[in-house]
Write a protein that holds these residues in place. Structure first.
Motif, short mmCIF file in Angstrom:
data_model
loop_
_atom_site.label_atom_id
_atom_site.label_comp_id
_atom_site.label_asym_id
_atom_site.label_seq_id
_atom_site.Cartn_x
_atom_site.Cartn_y
_atom_site.Cartn_z
N ALA A 432 0.84 -1.19 0.00
CA ALA A 432 0.00 0.00 0.00
C ALA A 432 0.87 1.25 0.00
CB ALA A 432 -0.92 0.00 1.22
N ALA A 433 0.27 2.34 -0.43
CA ALA A 433 0.98 3.62 -0.46
C ALA A 433 1.53 3.92 0.93
CB ALA A 433 0.04 4.73 -0.91
N GLY A 434 2.78 4.32 0.96
CA GLY A 434 3.41 4.67 2.22
C GLY A 434 4.06 3.50 2.93
N GLN A 435 3.87 2.30 2.39
CA GLN A 435 4.49 1.12 3.01
C GLN A 435 5.81 0.81 2.32
OE1 GLN A 435 1.69 -2.11 3.02
NE2 GLN A 435 0.51 -1.27 4.72
N GLY A 436 6.70 1.75 2.37
CA GLY A 436 8.00 1.58 1.74
C GLY A 436 8.98 0.89 2.66
N GLY A 437 10.22 1.32 2.59
CA GLY A 437 11.25 0.75 3.44
C GLY A 437 12.13 -0.23 2.70
N PHE A 438 12.98 -0.88 3.45
CA PHE A 438 13.91 -1.83 2.84
C PHE A 438 14.29 -2.88 3.88
CE2 PHE A 438 16.37 1.71 4.58
CZ PHE A 438 17.29 1.06 5.40
N ASP A 439 14.85 -3.97 3.39
CA ASP A 439 15.46 -4.98 4.23
C ASP A 439 16.94 -5.04 3.87
OD1 ASP A 439 13.01 -6.02 5.52
OD2 ASP A 439 12.50 -6.62 3.47
N GLN A 440 17.78 -5.40 4.81
CA GLN A 440 19.21 -5.38 4.54
C GLN A 440 19.92 -6.56 5.18
OE1 GLN A 440 20.57 -1.62 6.13
NE2 GLN A 440 20.97 -2.48 8.14
N TYR A 441 21.10 -6.85 4.65
CA TYR A 441 21.95 -7.89 5.21
C TYR A 441 23.39 -7.55 4.84
CZ TYR A 441 21.72 -9.66 0.37
OH TYR A 441 21.77 -9.78 -1.00
N ILE A 442 24.33 -8.15 5.55
CA ILE A 442 25.75 -7.97 5.26
C ILE A 442 26.25 -9.20 4.53
CG2 ILE A 442 28.06 -7.66 6.22
CD1 ILE A 442 26.77 -6.19 8.57
N SER A 443 26.80 -9.00 3.35
CA SER A 443 27.36 -10.08 2.56
C SER A 443 28.88 -10.03 2.65
CB SER A 443 26.92 -9.95 1.09
OG SER A 443 27.64 -10.84 0.27
N ASP A 444 29.48 -11.14 3.07
CA ASP A 444 30.93 -11.22 3.20
C ASP A 444 31.45 -12.28 2.23
OD1 ASP A 444 33.58 -11.44 3.90
OD2 ASP A 444 33.22 -11.68 6.06
N PRO A 445 32.18 -11.90 1.18
CA PRO A 445 32.66 -12.89 0.21
C PRO A 445 33.67 -13.87 0.79
CG PRO A 445 33.65 -10.74 -0.19
CD PRO A 445 32.60 -10.53 0.85
N ASN A 446 34.18 -13.59 1.98
CA ASN A 446 35.08 -14.53 2.64
C ASN A 446 34.31 -15.58 3.44
OD1 ASN A 446 37.71 -13.36 1.86
ND2 ASN A 446 36.96 -11.59 3.00
N LYS A 447 33.00 -15.38 3.57
CA LYS A 447 32.11 -16.35 4.21
C LYS A 447 30.87 -16.52 3.35
CE LYS A 447 33.69 -14.93 8.82
NZ LYS A 447 33.27 -14.33 10.13
N PRO A 448 31.03 -16.98 2.10
CA PRO A 448 29.91 -17.01 1.17
C PRO A 448 28.84 -18.04 1.55
CG PRO A 448 31.80 -18.15 0.24
CD PRO A 448 32.28 -17.50 1.50
N VAL A 449 27.63 -17.81 1.06
CA VAL A 449 26.53 -18.74 1.29
C VAL A 449 26.74 -19.97 0.42
CG1 VAL A 449 24.02 -19.07 1.19
CG2 VAL A 449 24.97 -16.79 1.69
N VAL A 600 16.68 -14.10 -1.10
CA VAL A 600 17.61 -13.22 -1.81
C VAL A 600 18.93 -13.24 -1.06
CG1 VAL A 600 18.07 -10.89 -2.66
CG2 VAL A 600 15.72 -11.74 -2.59
N GLN A 601 20.04 -13.44 -1.79
CA GLN A 601 21.37 -13.48 -1.18
C GLN A 601 22.38 -12.98 -2.19
OE1 GLN A 601 20.52 -17.68 -0.72
NE2 GLN A 601 22.41 -18.21 -1.82
N SER A 602 23.64 -12.85 -1.79
CA SER A 602 24.65 -12.27 -2.68
C SER A 602 25.83 -13.19 -2.93
CB SER A 602 25.14 -10.93 -2.11
OG SER A 602 24.11 -9.96 -2.22
N SER A 603 25.68 -14.45 -2.60
CA SER A 603 26.69 -15.46 -2.96
C SER A 603 26.00 -16.80 -3.02
CB SER A 603 27.85 -15.47 -1.94
OG SER A 603 27.36 -15.62 -0.61
N TRP A 604 26.61 -17.74 -3.76
CA TRP A 604 26.06 -19.08 -3.96
C TRP A 604 27.23 -19.96 -4.33
CZ3 TRP A 604 21.74 -20.42 -8.04
CH2 TRP A 604 20.82 -21.30 -7.48
N PHE A 605 28.01 -20.32 -3.34
CA PHE A 605 29.36 -20.83 -3.54
C PHE A 605 29.47 -22.31 -3.19
CE2 PHE A 605 33.84 -21.21 -2.11
CZ PHE A 605 34.48 -20.72 -3.23
#
Length: 649
Positions: A432-449, A600-605
């Motif tokens: 709905a309008a006004g329901q913005g925002g974000f979700d966040q995480y820390i991606s470390d390439p030395n500890k990949p998923v 959603v993630q930033s590595s797949w190792f």
């Protein structure tokens, strides 16, 4: 193009993987006596530039006894060897898509492609097609096939003037490339698991990310050959110095070090030029464009049956692309697509009844062989009854039924967006309008998923349906989940990721996974081995099936390629940008009582090589270039992230 990686300790030869033997007959049925019914011949077939291509021909013995007997040709062209060599050594069984072909009677043909094993000439990976040939030295797979077919017609007795082509994996590529401006005697072709564009989500790269563990494993055994040669008998297992690819590649560091790590035939530091070629060409440059076959699929006169598997970890995109481009560029030609619940080549190599802990309820390989591929070739090569095949014959996972459609994707599948909401919610209703925002995480390439929850050396095909609960608990993975479904949701076609993101780095991978969450009361998983009974390097650990998070589809996009695969560019720290890309197609029903999940993630190792998250050439990234970054995914207003699915209501 590439073949499945089996247990590395017992790795079979490339030839055996590339052209898998048909599923064995039941124990109660006597094996078909091929030696009593076929005579083997070996030829060196000349082509227009003077080179000679080694060709094996198996002719039904009826031809020698009765001159009125005629049979169609069925041909495989391969870089993996037409052995066993010698007219007294029988290998016809692996040239037939099923035993029914052997019993029906075909003239089976196998040809070593140019520059491999016993054929003369220079081998070029994924031979570029030459659209405008100006001299006899302008040769490609289309011309080599044309000349070979004409030679067979002129020199082999007992044929009916019709020829079919087929092949799995790399031979599937040759089947597709061979029908461009095809010889008129080629009446039917079945490219199966063909590579179409090596950089674009086939074996080599997915979304600009290198398919690391698969290609590394393959190229430890696939290497240049001096020819003509019968080649080595089998391959030497590669020493990973441990039992965990995750740890092995992480310790090696960057791709340059990984390139140096090959030990080919026990020679420390020996390089493989094919792997070097893959790593060094890390953008969609002229090297890859010249080798992309889809735009050249024109002038096709044969009926085409393209075959693929929904869980083909190597070449899922290839069959879909070949089908699509043949349809667009050859109006009126018979063009059909089959997609089943198989891994790479599983429609010949396994029964197709299960993968990991996921059951498909029936012998789908037998169904395909009996009702689809055999009737197809019989119709077009022998004039048998119309097989009455639909344009798209596809298996629907979730419900475990075969569907017939007049086109793929089905016209009745309509685009609907699954939106990300606050609190990890997922819904077809926009925020709905006004329901913005974000979700966040820390991606470390030395500890990949990791891409699987267990120790693996290679790329177990089971990863494509594996339980994602291990990833859902990690702090560097975002999870969005729907309410319990009140009715079935059937998705048919490509899955489109539409994310609005930012990063504190200057590059990042964005991996999106679509997941089917089974009910908590689901109980124990059904029985089944990986790959429907095929050998793998590890069995799936047993677990309670209740709440099982089944991967339906997943794929990455490397941030530097968000605007162009040809001209990568750095991401701007803190800037919100759209990451938009298509994941490979699915045909899956999320059942009532299940949930739909997106991760959603930033590595797949080490499925995908590591992105250092700084804008450097990844091959040469230094240890200090691999930096943690904060990733944000936005979910409101004009920045509403989600997945676009094609839903059949």
């Amino acid at each position: 193009m590439r073949t499945p990686l089996l247990a590395l300790a017992t790795l079979a030869s490339a030839a055996a993987q590339a052209q898998p033997a048909p599923a064995p007959a039941p124990a109660s049925a006597p094996a078909y006596d091929t030696a009593a019914n076929y005579t083997k011949y070996e030829y060196k077939v000349p082509v227009r530039d003077g080179k000679k291509l080694f060709t094996v021909v198996y002719v039904p013995k009826d031809v020698a006894r009765d001159a009125s007997k005629t049979y169609p040709f069925l041909m495989v062209r391969t870089p993996y060897s037409c052995g066993p060599y010698g007219v007294d050594r029988d290998g016809v069984r692996r040239l037939a898509p099923s035993e029914a072909f052997l019993k029906a009677g075909y003239i089976f043909v196998c040809q070593d492609v140019r520059g491999r094993y016993m054929s003369e000439g220079k081998f070029i990976e994924m031979t570029p097609h030459i659209a405008n040939k100006k001299s006899k030295n302008d040769v490609d797979e289309s011309s080599d096939t044309h000349d070979s077919v004409q030679w067979l017609l002129d020199n082999v007795k007992g044929h009916n003037g019709k020829l079919g082509l087929w092949g799995i994996s790399y031979p599937g590529f040759y089947a597709a490339a061979s029908i461009i401006d095809s010889h008129p005697a080629i009446k039917a072709a079945s490219p199966q698991a063909p590579i179409a564009d090596y950089f674009m989500r086939d074996d080599g790269y997915h979304g600009g990310g290198l398919m690391l563990v698969h290609n590394y494993g393959f190229f430890t055994s696939y290497k240049p050959l001096e020819n003509p040669t019968t080649g080595p008998r089998g391959s030497i297992p590669f020493d990973y110095k441990g039992r965990d690819a995750y740890d092995y590649f992480l310790k090696l560091g960057n791709l340059a070090n990984i390139q140096k790590s090959f030990e080919v035939e026990g020679k420390k530091g020996a390089r493989n030029p094919y792997f070097d070629e893959l790593v060094d060409n890390d953008t969609y440059n002229e090297h890859w464009k010249a080798r992309a076959i889809p735009q050249h699929l024109k002038g096709i006169k044969a009926a085409v049956l393209t075959v693929g598997g929904w869980f083909d970890a190597e070449d899922l995109a290839g069959p879909l692309s070949v089908y699509k481009h043949i349809k667009a560029q050859n109006p009126g030609v018979s063009n059909q697509l089959v997609m089943g619940p198989w891994v790479h080549g599983g429609w010949v190599r396994s029964v197709g009844k299960a993968l990991g802990q996921i059951s498909f309820a029936q012998n789908n390989t037998e169904f395909f062989q009996k009702n689809i591929v055999f009737p197809f070739f019989e119709q077009h090569l022998r004039g048998a009854t119309d097989a009455k095949l639909p344009e798209a014959y596809v298996f629907e996972t979730g419900t475990n039924v075969w569907r017939q459609y007049s086109a793929w994707p089905p016209e009745q599948a309509k685009a609907k967006t699954l939106y990300f909401h606050a609190g990890g919610k997922l819904s077809f209703t926009a925020p709905a309008a006004g329901q913005g925002g974000f979700d966040q995480y820390i991606s470390d390439p030395n500890k990949p998923v990791p891409f699987v929850a267990y120790t693996a050396l290679s790329m177990p095909q089971e990863y494509m349906v594996s339980d994602q609960r291990f990833a859902a608990t990690r702090p560097d993975v975002l999870v969005y989940e729907s309410d319990v479904l009140e009715e079935d949701v059937t998705v048919a076609g490509p899955v489109a990721a539409r994310l609005f993101v930012s990063t504190t780095g200057t590059d990042s991978d964005w991996v999106v996974k679509l997941i089917d969450v089974h009910p908590p009361e689901a109980g124990e998983p059904p029985a089944g081995r990986m790959a429907g009974g095929a050998p793998t390097d590890v069995e799936t650990p047993k677990s309670n099936f209740g709440g099982f998070q089944q991967l339906v589809r997943g794929d990455p996009l490397r941030g530097r390629f968000r605007n162009s695969f040809e001209k990568p560019e750095a991401m701007v720290p803190g800037k919100v940008e759209q990451i938009a890309y298509d994941l490979p197609d699915v045909n899956h029903t999320f059942r009532r009582g299940h949930k739909i999940m997106v991760q959603v993630q930033s590595s797949w190792f080490p499925l995908i090589d590591r992105n250092p998250q700084t804008y450097v050439r990844i091959r040469d990234a230094k240890p200090e270039d691999f930096k943690a970054a904060t990733q944000k995914v936005f979910r409101g207003g004009a920045q509403a992230s989600g997945l676009v699915l094609r839903v059949i209501d």
